[in-house]
Design an enzyme around this catalytic site. Sequence first.
Site, PDB file in Angstrom:
ATOM      1  N   GLY A  55      31.365  43.721   0.672  1.00 40.52           N
ATOM      2  CA  GLY A  55      31.270  44.852  -0.504  1.00 40.52           C
ATOM      3  C   GLY A  55      31.594  44.514  -1.829  1.00 40.52           C
ATOM      4  O   GLY A  55      31.212  45.165  -2.918  1.00 40.52           O
ATOM      5  N   ASP A 111      35.939  45.558  -2.924  1.00 40.61           N
ATOM      6  CA  ASP A 111      35.504  46.941  -3.475  1.00 40.61           C
ATOM      7  C   ASP A 111      36.162  48.258  -3.246  1.00 40.61           C
ATOM      8  O   ASP A 111      36.333  48.915  -4.481  1.00 40.61           O
ATOM      9  CB  ASP A 111      34.147  47.343  -2.623  1.00 40.61           C
ATOM     10  N   ASP A 114      41.299  51.526   1.392  1.00 36.33           N
ATOM     11  CA  ASP A 114      41.299  52.784   2.561  1.00 36.33           C
ATOM     12  C   ASP A 114      42.504  52.669   2.760  1.00 36.33           C
ATOM     13  O   ASP A 114      43.575  53.193   2.319  1.00 36.33           O
ATOM     14  CB  ASP A 114      40.166  52.739   3.373  1.00 36.33           C
ATOM     15  N   LYS A 142      40.829  55.249  -2.317  1.00 36.08           N
ATOM     16  CA  LYS A 142      40.671  56.266  -1.626  1.00 36.08           C
ATOM     17  C   LYS A 142      42.003  57.180  -1.616  1.00 36.08           C
ATOM     18  O   LYS A 142      42.967  56.515  -1.361  1.00 36.08           O
ATOM     19  CB  LYS A 142      40.245  56.448  -0.330  1.00 36.08           C
ATOM     20  N   PHE A 163      33.245  58.965   2.563  1.00 34.43           N
ATOM     21  CA  PHE A 163      32.582  57.766   2.538  1.00 34.43           C
ATOM     22  C   PHE A 163      31.697  57.340   1.512  1.00 34.43           C
ATOM     23  O   PHE A 163      30.654  58.468   1.176  1.00 34.43           O
ATOM     24  CB  PHE A 163      31.746  57.566   3.990  1.00 34.43           C
ATOM     25  N   VAL A 164      31.671  56.517   0.848  1.00 37.28           N
ATOM     26  CA  VAL A 164      30.674  56.224  -0.528  1.00 37.28           C
ATOM     27  C   VAL A 164      29.935  55.291  -0.174  1.00 37.28           C
ATOM     28  O   VAL A 164      30.413  54.052   0.439  1.00 37.28           O
ATOM     29  CB  VAL A 164      31.515  56.209  -1.764  1.00 37.28           C
ATOM     30  N   ASP A 170      27.995  49.499   1.433  1.00 33.33           N
ATOM     31  CA  ASP A 170      26.995  49.861   2.221  1.00 33.33           C
ATOM     32  C   ASP A 170      27.116  50.899   3.242  1.00 33.33           C
ATOM     33  O   ASP A 170      28.371  51.040   3.935  1.00 33.33           O
ATOM     34  CB  ASP A 170      26.577  48.607   2.995  1.00 33.33           C
ATOM     35  N   ARG A 176      23.340  48.855  -0.806  1.00 33.23           N
ATOM     36  CA  ARG A 176      24.342  48.109  -1.762  1.00 33.23           C
ATOM     37  C   ARG A 176      23.666  48.057  -3.011  1.00 33.23           C
ATOM     38  O   ARG A 176      24.524  47.692  -4.196  1.00 33.23           O
ATOM     39  CB  ARG A 176      24.415  46.656  -1.079  1.00 33.23           C
TER      40      ARG A 176
HETATM   41  P1  XMP Z   1      40.773  49.335   4.549  1.00 39.74           P
HETATM   42  O1  XMP Z   1      41.187  50.593   5.594  1.00 39.74           O
HETATM   43  O2  XMP Z   1      41.217  48.037   5.336  1.00 39.74           O
HETATM   44  O3  XMP Z   1      39.265  49.354   4.112  1.00 39.74           O
HETATM   45  O4  XMP Z   1      41.567  49.613   3.256  1.00 39.74           O
HETATM   46  C1  XMP Z   1      38.736  48.485   3.353  1.00 39.74           C
HETATM   47  C2  XMP Z   1      37.339  48.081   3.629  1.00 39.74           C
HETATM   48  O5  XMP Z   1      36.631  49.169   4.353  1.00 39.74           O
HETATM   49  C3  XMP Z   1      35.472  49.276   3.878  1.00 39.74           C
HETATM   50  N1  XMP Z   1      35.206  50.663   3.185  1.00 39.74           N
HETATM   51  C4  XMP Z   1      34.248  51.263   2.938  1.00 39.74           C
HETATM   52  N2  XMP Z   1      32.912  50.757   2.706  1.00 39.74           N
HETATM   53  N3  XMP Z   1      32.271  52.894   1.957  1.00 39.74           N
HETATM   54  C5  XMP Z   1      32.023  51.650   2.391  1.00 39.74           C
HETATM   55  O6  XMP Z   1      31.001  51.365   2.311  1.00 39.74           O
HETATM   56  C6  XMP Z   1      33.458  53.519   2.263  1.00 39.74           C
HETATM   57  O7  XMP Z   1      33.664  54.544   1.661  1.00 39.74           O
HETATM   58  C7  XMP Z   1      34.617  52.541   2.684  1.00 39.74           C
HETATM   59  N4  XMP Z   1      35.815  52.718   2.774  1.00 39.74           N
HETATM   60  C8  XMP Z   1      36.225  51.451   3.302  1.00 39.74           C
HETATM   61  C9  XMP Z   1      35.327  48.098   2.808  1.00 39.74           C
HETATM   62  O8  XMP Z   1      34.411  47.077   3.310  1.00 39.74           O
HETATM   63  C10 XMP Z   1      36.619  47.685   2.490  1.00 39.74           C
HETATM   64  O9  XMP Z   1      36.652  46.333   2.239  1.00 39.74           O
END
Ligand code: XMP
Length: 190
Positions: A55, A111, A114, A142, A163-164, A170, A176
Amino acid sequence: MPRPALAMLNDVDRILISHDRIAARVAEIGRALARDLDALSEHPDEIVLVPILTGAIVFVADLIRYLPHKLRIGLVSVSSYPGRSIASKGALIRGSLPDRLAGKHVLIIDDILDTGQTLALVRSIVIEHGPADVRTCVLLRKQRSGAAAIEPDYVGFDIPDRFVVGYGLDYNDYYRNLPDLVTLRAEAMR
Ligand code: XMP
């Protein structure tokens, strides 16, 4: 930049952050980062960027154009949202970290933050290699109910807990290459 194909545009619910806004913010972060890296070290070859695949690729490609230092890039791969999943399955590191991190100034780049598990995991593994210091940078954070596992040093945008996709992010490996950051229509995520 060409207009994205209708097959993608038809799946878009709404544009959350336009490419122009992203570009302006990446420039701000890049300049701030460049100043901080200047202050960090008399030996610029001691800087290693660790972008998290996949990402972060678009963000990093734009960001490094603002960093004039002689630096290395070592990609790391972590999976947490495999395939069609939009709920984190817990971070899992795949492959190995770049070597020669001992005594270096390391900047981990992702990227989106979360739960913070991904960044916290990569950070803890980097620390085991004995770097001089470790910083973290995310384009998006987020706004979620629970506290994230880590507080990044650089954040591009705080966004709602949706979710974005786009600008490197992606769904099932699509979107992407969308220049804007968007949410998808429910029908596109079946
Ligand atoms: P955590 O929960 O470990 O998540 O902080 C981070 C990773 O989760 C993916 N991620 C997303 N990918 N849209 C996406 O395409 C989203 O809204 C999203 N939220 C989390 C991302 O790979 C990130 O590295």
